[in-house]
Design a protein around this motif. Structure first.
Motif, short mmCIF file in Angstrom:
data_model
loop_
_atom_site.label_atom_id
_atom_site.label_comp_id
_atom_site.label_asym_id
_atom_site.label_seq_id
_atom_site.Cartn_x
_atom_site.Cartn_y
_atom_site.Cartn_z
N ASN A 127 37.57 33.26 46.39
CA ASN A 127 38.72 33.92 47.00
C ASN A 127 39.62 32.94 47.74
O ASN A 127 40.83 33.17 47.86
N ASP A 137 31.33 34.20 46.80
CA ASP A 137 32.52 34.98 46.45
C ASP A 137 33.72 34.48 47.26
O ASP A 137 34.83 34.34 46.74
N ARG A 186 33.31 39.04 37.69
CA ARG A 186 34.68 38.54 37.60
C ARG A 186 35.10 38.19 36.17
O ARG A 186 36.23 37.76 35.95
#
Length: 429
Positions: free
Chosen positions: A114, A110, A152
């Motif tokens: 990011n 993740d 997502r």
């Protein structure tokens, strides 16, 4: 004694100064400043719930929570020598190699997105892992990637193929010439003298199918491979080879230094110190021998047609693993179908069909290898190969004896865990 104390004090002071110098000139940073800087980096990586894991950890040990922010993020990942995306690529690579740190792997996968990484970066790391660490790593990690993509709303497009060259062997040689050079040729020539098949598969699969893919720039790709190798441990020659390739294809000495330095966070100081020994070898000027100085001959072994490998692989898969193995292969279809195809073509079509040992011995050896790994990554493949061993004639008693035979080599906890898995698979039969 006074001399030793003086040297110890100097080393401690040097370490403290190095930790604080990045953000405050030559001044030593306070603990609070280091924490604040670490929290800023953690926020960039962790996203909306960046402080969730730290808060949960603080309920158990506030000191450990503070140290986790201050040292990894405030002292190491905040350093300016490597951009945050590349740092996260190297972090994911190292954590994948550890094999049993799935919550941290999920956090940093993740975190890669990011920090500016792409879904394609994660797919490429899965691909690199198949050849660098083995298929079990990709088999375990694909579920984590699928969860991240689903949350997502990410739809992955087909990755760019390795190249237009249809001959996998020729493509692998082209890659060696472009990115690795004479060092890799010397290594392959040595392998050829022992096992021509291994040398050919190294060219075709590792270099031709996997490493030559274009989904990641060469420098970053070799730093990722180096991070996998370093965290896996005891891969010194290959580690130096890929660090040298990173340096030859756009990475600077600072980039390589920073990538290896952050291993102390995720794989420990002994791993990082060993990696720096390999980096020292990589930074040593080569002998000057080029790719053209050595001819790579594989003693008459020629590349095989993909259609033959696929047919052979499907036959071996059906004979040994059946529906269980097919489910593993199909688990990649929505994100990285190339990996499923590689399991069929390479694992089963190149290797598992070979007549050099009988099918039962092959499956029992696979059970032993996976049980000895004793990682989360190996659990699903262990289940597959326990069933495959039963399918090709192994008895439950033989599987149990193979696991018991591991006790002197891997210890009781690893064998106990493997035995529980075997018991569950026996019960399902």
């Amino acid at each position: 004694m006074r001399t030793l104390d003086r040297r110890r004090t100097m080393l401690l002071a040097a370490g403290t100064i190095a930790a604080g110098r990045e953000a405050s000139g030559n001044e030593i940073m306070t603990e609070n400043e280091r924490y604040t800087r670490g929290l800023d980096v953690l926020r960039k990586i962790g996203g909306a719930d960046f402080d969730g894991p730290i808060s949960r950890l603080a309920r158990i040990s506030p000191d450990m929570a503070g140290f986790t922010v201050t040292f990894p993020y405030g002292d190491i990942l905040s350093r300016p020598g490597l951009d945050l995306r590349t740092r996260q690529i190297c972090t994911v690579s190292a954590v994948m190699a550890l094999g049993s740190a799935q919550p941290q792997l999920r956090f940093h996968m993740d975190g890669l997105l990011n920090a500016g990484g792409t879904p394609g970066d994660l797919v490429e790391l899965l691909m690199l892992a198949t050849a660098t660490l083995g298929f079990p790593v990709a088999i375990n990690s694909i579920g984590i990637v699928r969860e991240i993509f689903a949350e997502r709303g990410i739809k992955i497009d087909a990755a760019e193929p390795a190249g237009s060259e249809p001959d996998r062997f020729a493509r692998g040689l082209r890659f060696i010439q472009a990115e690795l050079g004479g060092d890799a040729v010397r290594h392959l020539s040595h392998l050829r003298s022992i096992s021509p098949e291994l040398a050919r598969w190294t060219v075709e699969f590792f270099y031709g199918d996997v490493a030559s893919r274009r989904g990641m720039d060469a420098a970053t790709k070799h730093l990722a491979i180096a991070s996998m190798l370093a965290a896996a441990g005891n891969r010194t020659d290959a580690l130096a080879r890929h660090l040298r390739a990173a340096l030859a294809n756009g990475a600077t000495a600072t980039h390589a230094t920073e990538a290896m330095m952050q291993l102390c966070v995720y794989a420990g100081f002994p791993t990082a110190l060993n990696a720096f020994a390999a980096l020292g070898a990589a930074l040593t000027p080569a002998s000057g021998e080029s790719f053209e100085d050595k001819e790579l001959s594989l003693d008459g072994l020629h590349p095989e047609a993909d259609t033959l490998r696929r047919r052979r692989g499907l036959e071996a898969l059906a004979k040994t693993s059946g529906a269980v193995g097919e489910a593993v292969v199909n688990s990649f279809d929505d994100i990285a179908p190339e990996i499923g195809a590689m399991i069929v073509d390479h694992s089963y079509g190149d290797i598992f069909h070979r007549p050099g040992i009988d099918a039962k011995t092959r499956e029992l050896s696979a059970c032993a290898a996976l049980a000895a790994k004793a990682t989360k990554n190996a659990e699903t493949p262990l289940r597959v190969h326990i069933n495959a061993a039963l399918n090709v004639g192994a008895s439950r008693a033989e599987i149990i004896e193979v696991l018991l035979n591991l006790l002197p080599y891997v210890g009781y906890p690893a064998v106990q865990d493997a035995m529980v898995i075997a018991g569950e698979e026996f019960a399902r039969r």
